[in-house]
Design an enzyme around this catalytic site. Structure first.
Site, PDB file in Angstrom:
ATOM      1  N   GLY A  42       0.771  -1.245   0.000  1.00  0.00           N
ATOM      2  CA  GLY A  42       0.000   0.000   0.000  1.00  0.00           C
ATOM      3  C   GLY A  42       0.792   1.278   0.000  1.00  0.00           C
ATOM      4  N   GLU A  94       4.515   4.028   5.898  1.00  0.00           N
ATOM      5  CA  GLU A  94       3.275   3.245   5.822  1.00  0.00           C
ATOM      6  C   GLU A  94       2.203   3.979   5.038  1.00  0.00           C
ATOM      7  OE1 GLU A  94       2.011   0.563   8.627  1.00  0.00           O
ATOM      8  OE2 GLU A  94       3.324   1.297  10.221  1.00  0.00           O
ATOM      9  N   ASP A  98      -3.636   1.850  11.330  1.00  0.00           N
ATOM     10  CA  ASP A  98      -5.007   1.572  11.758  1.00  0.00           C
ATOM     11  C   ASP A  98      -4.957   1.012  13.180  1.00  0.00           C
ATOM     12  OD1 ASP A  98      -7.741   1.063  11.670  1.00  0.00           O
ATOM     13  OD2 ASP A  98      -7.498  -0.873  10.693  1.00  0.00           O
ATOM     14  N   VAL A 148     -10.925   3.582   3.700  1.00  0.00           N
ATOM     15  CA  VAL A 148     -10.512   4.443   2.582  1.00  0.00           C
ATOM     16  C   VAL A 148      -9.817   3.640   1.485  1.00  0.00           C
ATOM     17  CG1 VAL A 148     -10.387   6.719   3.677  1.00  0.00           C
ATOM     18  CG2 VAL A 148      -8.505   5.116   4.010  1.00  0.00           C
TER      19      VAL A 148
HETATM   20  P1  IMP Z   1      -2.624  -1.834  10.959  1.00  0.00           P
HETATM   21  O1  IMP Z   1      -4.000  -2.285  11.423  1.00  0.00           O
HETATM   22  O2  IMP Z   1      -2.288  -0.496  11.543  1.00  0.00           O
HETATM   23  O3  IMP Z   1      -1.595  -2.885  11.291  1.00  0.00           O
HETATM   24  O4  IMP Z   1      -2.674  -1.697   9.376  1.00  0.00           O
HETATM   25  C1  IMP Z   1      -2.606  -2.853   8.576  1.00  0.00           C
HETATM   26  C2  IMP Z   1      -2.828  -2.600   7.122  1.00  0.00           C
HETATM   27  O5  IMP Z   1      -4.225  -2.738   6.859  1.00  0.00           O
HETATM   28  C3  IMP Z   1      -2.465  -1.251   6.537  1.00  0.00           C
HETATM   29  O6  IMP Z   1      -1.096  -1.133   6.231  1.00  0.00           O
HETATM   30  C4  IMP Z   1      -3.304  -1.284   5.255  1.00  0.00           C
HETATM   31  O7  IMP Z   1      -2.630  -1.955   4.218  1.00  0.00           O
HETATM   32  C5  IMP Z   1      -4.534  -2.057   5.691  1.00  0.00           C
HETATM   33  N1  IMP Z   1      -5.651  -1.126   5.955  1.00  0.00           N
HETATM   34  C6  IMP Z   1      -6.076  -0.664   7.137  1.00  0.00           C
HETATM   35  N2  IMP Z   1      -7.105   0.192   6.981  1.00  0.00           N
HETATM   36  C7  IMP Z   1      -7.344   0.280   5.644  1.00  0.00           C
HETATM   37  C8  IMP Z   1      -8.272   1.041   4.830  1.00  0.00           C
HETATM   38  O8  IMP Z   1      -9.108   1.850   5.303  1.00  0.00           O
HETATM   39  N3  IMP Z   1      -8.190   0.838   3.483  1.00  0.00           N
HETATM   40  C9  IMP Z   1      -7.301  -0.021   2.915  1.00  0.00           C
HETATM   41  N4  IMP Z   1      -6.403  -0.710   3.631  1.00  0.00           N
HETATM   42  C10 IMP Z   1      -6.416  -0.571   4.989  1.00  0.00           C
END
Ligand code: IMP
Length: 187
Positions: A42, A94, A98, A148
């Protein structure tokens, strides 16, 4: 008429302005260059724009990690960097922070490699669903609790190359994965 649940949060020009601002922050901060560790897949559009907007030396490397899904155990590397981080200033890049699990995992792993400093830069910060607290040093935009797409962010592999950042309704996308194709690609 706009597709249901789709709302453009950032137009391309607004994304460019944010990238310039973040690149300026980073260029001011590191005197002696920086190692950018980008998280596949991403962060690729953001990384490509960011690194070209920066005015300091940099090395780019990539990691791929397993997405966290509840119940499947811990996050782990699918692909690791090959760059030696010893005594280097390191910045993780990043797409979105999330839950914070990706960031926390990477900070833990990379800190063991004796970097001079280790920080995080993210294009999007969505604090509402944070599970692990993480310090974010450079943030493009903070958004409310909405899914998003665009500017690297996907839904099941789709929409990554859209040039805007937009909210999307995952219920709509579950029913029809291509629901936003016409609106976002004009096709
Ligand atoms: P984390 O939950 O902070 O570990 O994020 C994990 C990954 O989930 C991110 O790097 C994104 O690739 C994916 N992700 C989280 N939220 C979204 C979103 O709203 N749209 C698309 N991908 C997401």
């Amino acid at each position: 008429m706009a597709a249901e649940g789709l709302e453009v949060l950032l137009e391309t020009e607004e994304i460019d302005a944010i990238v310039d601002r973040v690149a300026g922050e980073i260029s001011e901060r590191y005197d002696d260059g920086v190692v950018l560790v980008a998280v596949l897949r991403g962060s690729v559009p953001f990384l490509a724009d960011l690194v070209r907007a920066m005015s300091i030396r940099s090395v780019v490397d990539f990691v791929a990690i397993t997405p966290y899904t509840p119940g499947t155990g811990r996050v782990r590397f699918l692909m690791d960097i090959t760059t030696d981080l010893t005594d280097r200033d390191v910045l993780v890049v990043e797409d979105i922070v999330d839950t914070g699990l990706t960031s926390a995992f990477l900070l833990g792993e990379l800190s063991r490699r004796q970097p001079e400093s280790l920080s995080i830069c993210t294009f999007v910060d969505r604090p509402a669903r944070r599970v692990v607290p993480v310090d974010l040093d450079h943030v493009g935009i903070q958004i409310p609790d909405e899914f998003v797409i665009g500017y690297g962010l996907d839904h099941k592999g789709r929409y990554r190359n859209v040039r805007v950042l937009a909210t999307a309704d995952t219920a709509v996308l579950e029913r029809d994965p291509d629901a936003y194709v016409q609106e976002l690609y004009g096709a």
